[in-house]
Write a protein that holds these residues in place. Sequence first.
Motif, PDB file in Angstrom:
ATOM      1  N   UNK A  19      38.876  37.153  38.803  1.00 26.06           N
ATOM      2  CA  UNK A  19      38.287  38.441  39.203  1.00 26.06           C
ATOM      3  C   UNK A  19      38.936  39.583  38.409  1.00 26.06           C
ATOM      4  N   UNK A  20      40.257  39.556  38.298  1.00 29.47           N
ATOM      5  CA  UNK A  20      40.968  40.584  37.522  1.00 29.47           C
ATOM      6  C   UNK A  20      40.415  40.621  36.095  1.00 29.47           C
ATOM      7  N   UNK A  21      40.303  39.467  35.492  1.00 27.52           N
ATOM      8  CA  UNK A  21      39.786  39.368  34.125  1.00 27.52           C
ATOM      9  C   UNK A  21      38.351  39.906  34.038  1.00 27.52           C
ATOM     10  N   UNK A  22      37.512  39.544  34.979  1.00 28.81           N
ATOM     11  CA  UNK A  22      36.106  39.931  34.935  1.00 28.81           C
ATOM     12  C   UNK A  22      35.882  41.435  35.109  1.00 28.81           C
ATOM     13  N   UNK A  23      36.801  42.097  35.789  1.00 24.41           N
ATOM     14  CA  UNK A  23      36.623  43.530  36.044  1.00 24.41           C
ATOM     15  C   UNK A  23      37.615  44.399  35.278  1.00 24.41           C
ATOM     16  N   UNK A  24      38.365  43.807  34.368  1.00 25.57           N
ATOM     17  CA  UNK A  24      39.432  44.557  33.695  1.00 25.57           C
ATOM     18  C   UNK A  24      38.915  45.745  32.884  1.00 25.57           C
ATOM     19  N   UNK A  25      37.715  45.675  32.375  1.00 26.64           N
ATOM     20  CA  UNK A  25      37.171  46.781  31.573  1.00 26.64           C
ATOM     21  C   UNK A  25      36.264  47.705  32.366  1.00 26.64           C
ATOM     22  N   UNK A  26      36.226  47.535  33.650  1.00 20.39           N
ATOM     23  CA  UNK A  26      35.379  48.365  34.499  1.00 20.39           C
ATOM     24  C   UNK A  26      36.206  49.541  35.017  1.00 20.39           C
ATOM     25  N   UNK A 114      32.654  29.539  37.037  1.00 19.16           N
ATOM     26  CA  UNK A 114      31.275  29.985  36.830  1.00 19.16           C
ATOM     27  C   UNK A 114      30.740  30.709  38.062  1.00 19.16           C
ATOM     28  N   UNK A 115      31.124  30.275  39.241  1.00 21.12           N
ATOM     29  CA  UNK A 115      30.700  30.957  40.473  1.00 21.12           C
ATOM     30  C   UNK A 115      31.363  32.332  40.575  1.00 21.12           C
ATOM     31  N   UNK A 116      32.639  32.415  40.258  1.00 23.00           N
ATOM     32  CA  UNK A 116      33.335  33.709  40.266  1.00 23.00           C
ATOM     33  C   UNK A 116      32.686  34.643  39.240  1.00 23.00           C
ATOM     34  N   UNK A 117      32.329  34.105  38.094  1.00 25.43           N
ATOM     35  CA  UNK A 117      31.660  34.905  37.060  1.00 25.43           C
ATOM     36  C   UNK A 117      30.294  35.391  37.538  1.00 25.43           C
ATOM     37  N   UNK A 118      29.576  34.528  38.213  1.00 27.95           N
ATOM     38  CA  UNK A 118      28.252  34.883  38.737  1.00 27.95           C
ATOM     39  C   UNK A 118      28.375  36.010  39.768  1.00 27.95           C
ATOM     40  N   UNK A 119      29.315  35.884  40.677  1.00 28.95           N
ATOM     41  CA  UNK A 119      29.568  36.917  41.685  1.00 28.95           C
ATOM     42  C   UNK A 119      29.931  38.227  40.988  1.00 28.95           C
ATOM     43  N   UNK A 120      30.828  38.145  40.032  1.00 29.97           N
ATOM     44  CA  UNK A 120      31.274  39.336  39.298  1.00 29.97           C
ATOM     45  C   UNK A 120      30.103  40.013  38.590  1.00 29.97           C
TER      46      UNK A 120
END
Length: 135
Positions: A19-26, A114-120
């Motif tokens: 989650x941290x990785x997926x939102x780091x640039x937000x 992949x599920x965490x990525x989909x949610x993100x």
Amino acid sequence: QLKRLKKKINLRKKIYERYIHNFKNMENIQILPFEKKSISNYWMNIIFFKKLNFKQTHELSLRLSKKKIETRRVWRPLNLQLHLKKFQNYKISNSKKIYFNSLCLPSDDNLSNSKVDKISNYIKKFHEIIVNHKL
């Protein structure tokens, strides 16, 4: 049992890090960090929206629910609970802000990357629509 617990904590830590990785640039979205001095069990992953309000985070939660993604609001601060209004309270501005602008994300240790990525990605799309189009 302790071996299983350690494994579960490690799995949840990986989900948190994803989650941290997926939102780091937000710029306007943050996964709330854990206190450095503490040892976390990574039980809850809380996402904080700087530009969304209570109604918008609720709408996001409803839309995610339709996609079978369960989120929850963080616990209501005690000083906002009606039955406790008559008791002493303190000015804890962050608690209100976190309550009104945050959601608890899925963090079951069975979640795949992949599920965490989909949610993100669902969250990013919704956020973009709301912020850019003021829905």
